[in-house]
Design a protein around this motif. Structure first.
Motif, PDB file in Angstrom:
ATOM      1  N   ARG A   1      16.937  -3.478  -1.510  1.00  0.00           N
ATOM      2  CA  ARG A   1      15.674  -4.023  -1.006  1.00  0.00           C
ATOM      3  C   ARG A   1      14.986  -3.048  -0.053  1.00  0.00           C
ATOM      4  NH1 ARG A   1      18.895  -8.633  -0.457  1.00  0.00           N
ATOM      5  NH2 ARG A   1      18.848  -8.487   1.828  1.00  0.00           N
ATOM      6  N   ALA A   2      15.777  -2.304   0.713  1.00  0.00           N
ATOM      7  CA  ALA A   2      15.187  -1.307   1.614  1.00  0.00           C
ATOM      8  C   ALA A   2      14.504  -0.202   0.814  1.00  0.00           C
ATOM      9  CB  ALA A   2      16.267  -0.720   2.519  1.00  0.00           C
ATOM     10  N   ALA A   3      15.166   0.224  -0.260  1.00  0.00           N
ATOM     11  CA  ALA A   3      14.565   1.244  -1.120  1.00  0.00           C
ATOM     12  C   ALA A   3      13.305   0.707  -1.790  1.00  0.00           C
ATOM     13  CB  ALA A   3      15.584   1.698  -2.174  1.00  0.00           C
ATOM     14  N   ALA A   4      13.348  -0.548  -2.230  1.00  0.00           N
ATOM     15  CA  ALA A   4      12.182  -1.163  -2.863  1.00  0.00           C
ATOM     16  C   ALA A   4      11.014  -1.260  -1.885  1.00  0.00           C
ATOM     17  CB  ALA A   4      12.546  -2.548  -3.396  1.00  0.00           C
ATOM     18  N   ALA A   5      11.327  -1.540  -0.632  1.00  0.00           N
ATOM     19  CA  ALA A   5      10.272  -1.625   0.382  1.00  0.00           C
ATOM     20  C   ALA A   5       9.590  -0.275   0.564  1.00  0.00           C
ATOM     21  CB  ALA A   5      10.852  -2.116   1.705  1.00  0.00           C
ATOM     22  N   ALA A   6      10.384   0.808   0.518  1.00  0.00           N
ATOM     23  CA  ALA A   6       9.807   2.151   0.639  1.00  0.00           C
ATOM     24  C   ALA A   6       8.885   2.446  -0.537  1.00  0.00           C
ATOM     25  CB  ALA A   6      10.923   3.191   0.711  1.00  0.00           C
ATOM     26  N   VAL A   7       9.278   1.995  -1.715  1.00  0.00           N
ATOM     27  CA  VAL A   7       8.440   2.182  -2.907  1.00  0.00           C
ATOM     28  C   VAL A   7       7.112   1.451  -2.743  1.00  0.00           C
ATOM     29  CG1 VAL A   7       8.221   1.635  -5.366  1.00  0.00           C
ATOM     30  CG2 VAL A   7      10.364   2.608  -4.484  1.00  0.00           C
ATOM     31  N   GLU A   8       7.166   0.241  -2.218  1.00  0.00           N
ATOM     32  CA  GLU A   8       5.928  -0.535  -2.080  1.00  0.00           C
ATOM     33  C   GLU A   8       5.015   0.021  -0.993  1.00  0.00           C
ATOM     34  OE1 GLU A   8       5.001  -2.575  -4.395  1.00  0.00           O
ATOM     35  OE2 GLU A   8       6.927  -2.010  -5.292  1.00  0.00           O
TER      36      GLU A   8
ATOM     37  N   LEU B   1      10.753  10.378  -4.496  1.00  0.00           N
ATOM     38  CA  LEU B   1       9.494  10.846  -5.062  1.00  0.00           C
ATOM     39  C   LEU B   1       8.346   9.916  -4.687  1.00  0.00           C
ATOM     40  CD1 LEU B   1      10.571  12.031  -8.644  1.00  0.00           C
ATOM     41  CD2 LEU B   1      10.102  13.437  -6.622  1.00  0.00           C
ATOM     42  N   CYS B   2       8.594   8.628  -4.739  1.00  0.00           N
ATOM     43  CA  CYS B   2       7.557   7.670  -4.347  1.00  0.00           C
ATOM     44  C   CYS B   2       7.154   7.870  -2.891  1.00  0.00           C
ATOM     45  CB  CYS B   2       8.044   6.238  -4.564  1.00  0.00           C
ATOM     46  SG  CYS B   2       8.270   5.760  -6.293  1.00  0.00           S
ATOM     47  N   ALA B   3       8.145   8.028  -2.017  1.00  0.00           N
ATOM     48  CA  ALA B   3       7.854   8.205  -0.590  1.00  0.00           C
ATOM     49  C   ALA B   3       7.052   9.473  -0.347  1.00  0.00           C
ATOM     50  CB  ALA B   3       9.146   8.222   0.213  1.00  0.00           C
ATOM     51  N   GLY B   4       7.423  10.559  -1.052  1.00  0.00           N
ATOM     52  CA  GLY B   4       6.684  11.811  -0.899  1.00  0.00           C
ATOM     53  C   GLY B   4       5.252  11.692  -1.381  1.00  0.00           C
ATOM     54  N   PHE B   5       5.077  11.024  -2.529  1.00  0.00           N
ATOM     55  CA  PHE B   5       3.740  10.789  -3.076  1.00  0.00           C
ATOM     56  C   PHE B   5       2.917   9.960  -2.097  1.00  0.00           C
ATOM     57  CE2 PHE B   5       1.576   9.122  -7.265  1.00  0.00           C
ATOM     58  CZ  PHE B   5       0.384   9.688  -6.875  1.00  0.00           C
ATOM     59  N   GLY B   6       3.520   8.899  -1.572  1.00  0.00           N
ATOM     60  CA  GLY B   6       2.807   8.035  -0.636  1.00  0.00           C
ATOM     61  C   GLY B   6       2.414   8.750   0.637  1.00  0.00           C
ATOM     62  N   ALA B   7       3.323   9.566   1.170  1.00  0.00           N
ATOM     63  CA  ALA B   7       3.014  10.303   2.396  1.00  0.00           C
ATOM     64  C   ALA B   7       1.893  11.307   2.159  1.00  0.00           C
ATOM     65  CB  ALA B   7       4.264  11.016   2.907  1.00  0.00           C
ATOM     66  N   ALA B   8       1.927  11.969   1.001  1.00  0.00           N
ATOM     67  CA  ALA B   8       0.873  12.930   0.669  1.00  0.00           C
ATOM     68  C   ALA B   8      -0.474  12.224   0.536  1.00  0.00           C
ATOM     69  CB  ALA B   8       1.221  13.661  -0.621  1.00  0.00           C
ATOM     70  N   ALA B   9      -0.467  11.047  -0.100  1.00  0.00           N
ATOM     71  CA  ALA B   9      -1.701  10.284  -0.248  1.00  0.00           C
ATOM     72  C   ALA B   9      -2.249   9.859   1.114  1.00  0.00           C
ATOM     73  CB  ALA B   9      -1.457   9.065  -1.127  1.00  0.00           C
ATOM     74  N   ALA B  10      -1.354   9.425   1.998  1.00  0.00           N
ATOM     75  CA  ALA B  10      -1.781   9.011   3.335  1.00  0.00           C
ATOM     76  C   ALA B  10      -2.402  10.178   4.099  1.00  0.00           C
ATOM     77  CB  ALA B  10      -0.594   8.436   4.105  1.00  0.00           C
ATOM     78  N   LEU B  11      -1.856  11.377   3.916  1.00  0.00           N
ATOM     79  CA  LEU B  11      -2.426  12.555   4.569  1.00  0.00           C
ATOM     80  C   LEU B  11      -3.827  12.847   4.046  1.00  0.00           C
ATOM     81  CD1 LEU B  11       0.498  15.128   4.791  1.00  0.00           C
ATOM     82  CD2 LEU B  11      -0.785  14.157   6.695  1.00  0.00           C
TER      83      LEU B  11
END
Length: 360
Positions: A43-50, A228-238
């Protein structure tokens, strides 16, 4: 090495790499967990994906959902094949991921021509009965920005879906309004390779390409990588937080680059383009030799996906250039991590190599 090939891929943002690290950890932490597992680690990993999904969605219009894929090529295949539409119309300068997939679905696909400046005619005729229209936001070879909002409205009026390849524009330009399907790639906006996304407008139905566990809302089976999801999300936020400063930096680089290459001919529109892309040509230039002699500068002769094929660029040919002239063009791409001195030094090396050939 001076890196000027931002259309092929962008450097990984340090913040994106940092966001990935907890999900690349070994057994001493929960970072390795499967985000589709029901236990606490999962669930923690899923939360990071979301969290990542929401950050990517912030780059896109409201009223749709983000489906993670392995990259833009898969996203485009899912959109074109999964739509079930059999009569297609695509621009002549689309990426091969669109052109080849469209021809697979519809051998008689309508190819929408472009002007000598590399722009699709927003008032051009789309054949009656067309089920899906695909026009990219920013061309990956020449940087031209297409009138996608107008074409999307035209497609919608005739009952067709509109697909936009926004790989080169996402995180840099406003999202293409009016699209039904939008493809993105993480590594073109300072995120990691191996992940992309397809934005699907609410109400648009797609059939999955990959069958199995039904992950990603039943549209894309397979275990997601939280890293990969976390990296994509962080890049998008930047891209969201640094959008203004990134744009201002690119404008300075563009002005400098145009002055450094003022004796070269620009390919594509001077005004309707993304200024992080400079595609220029020089009569008589042997680009292969130029690339070989400028070993400390990373740039290209066009799309990385077609490099080494020996074929003239289909994009430049669509502009009306001859095969000979098409083979005298180079592409310089720059962005967030490019310094002005990088451009100055690269231009000096390129000009020195061109002078050796006697074409400058």
């Amino acid at each position: 090495m001076i890196y000027l090939d931002y259309q092929a891929t962008t450097p990984l943002a340090p913040e994106a790499r940092e966001a990935m690290m907890p999900w690349l950890a070994g057994p001493e932490t929960a970072g390795f967990a499967n985000p589709h597992s029901p236990h606490r680690y999962g669930r923690a990993a899923a939360a990071a994906v979301e969290v990542a999904r929401a950050r990517v969605a912030a780059l896109l219009p409201p009223g749709g959902r983000v489906v993670f894929t392995s990259g833009a090529t898969e996203a485009l295949n899912l959109a074109i094949i999964g739509s079930g539409r059999k009569r297609l119309a695509v621009s002549a300068i689309e990426h091969a991921a669109v052109l080849d997939t469209a021809r697979f679905v519809d051998p008689d696909v309508t190819v929408l021509p472009v002007s000598g400046e590399g722009l699709v005619d927003a008032d051009g005729a789309i054949p009656e009965g067309t089920g899906l229209v695909a026009v990219m936001q920013v061309n990956n070879e020449i940087g031209t920005v297409q009138p996608v909002e107008t074409i999307a409205a035209q497609a919608r009026a005739m009952g067709a879906l509109f697909l936009c390849d926004a790989v080169q524009g996402a995180g840099k330009l406003a999202a293409p309004e009016g699209a039904d399907l939008i493809a993105l790639s993480s590594h073109k906006l300072y995120g990691p390779k191996g992940i992309g996304a397809l934005w699907v407008r609410d109400g648009v139905k797609l059939a999955p390409l990959i069958h199995g566990g039904g992950q990603e809302g039943g549209l894309r089976s397979g275990t997601l990588s939280p890293a990969l999801c976390a990296g994509f999300g962080a890049a998008a936020a930047l891209c969201t937080s640094l959008g203004t400063s990134d744009a201002e930096h690119v404008e300075k680089l563009w002005t400098l680059a145009r002055s450094l290459f003022e004796d070269w001919t620009l390919n594509g529109s001077e005004t309707e383009r993304w200024h992080g892309n400079l595609n220029v040509r020089l009569p008589g230039l042997n680009v292969g030799r130029l690339l070989s002699e400028c070993r400390n500068v990373a740039f290209s002769a066009g799309s990385a996906c077609a490099s080494g094929s020996g074929r003239p660029s289909h994009v430049l040919r669509a502009l009306g250039l001859s095969d000979r002239d098409s083979k005298t063009a180079i592409r310089l791409g720059f962005g967030r991590y490019t310094g002005e001195e990088d451009l100055v030094q690269a231009a000096a090396a390129i000009h020195a190599a061109a002078k050796v050939q006697g074409v400058l």
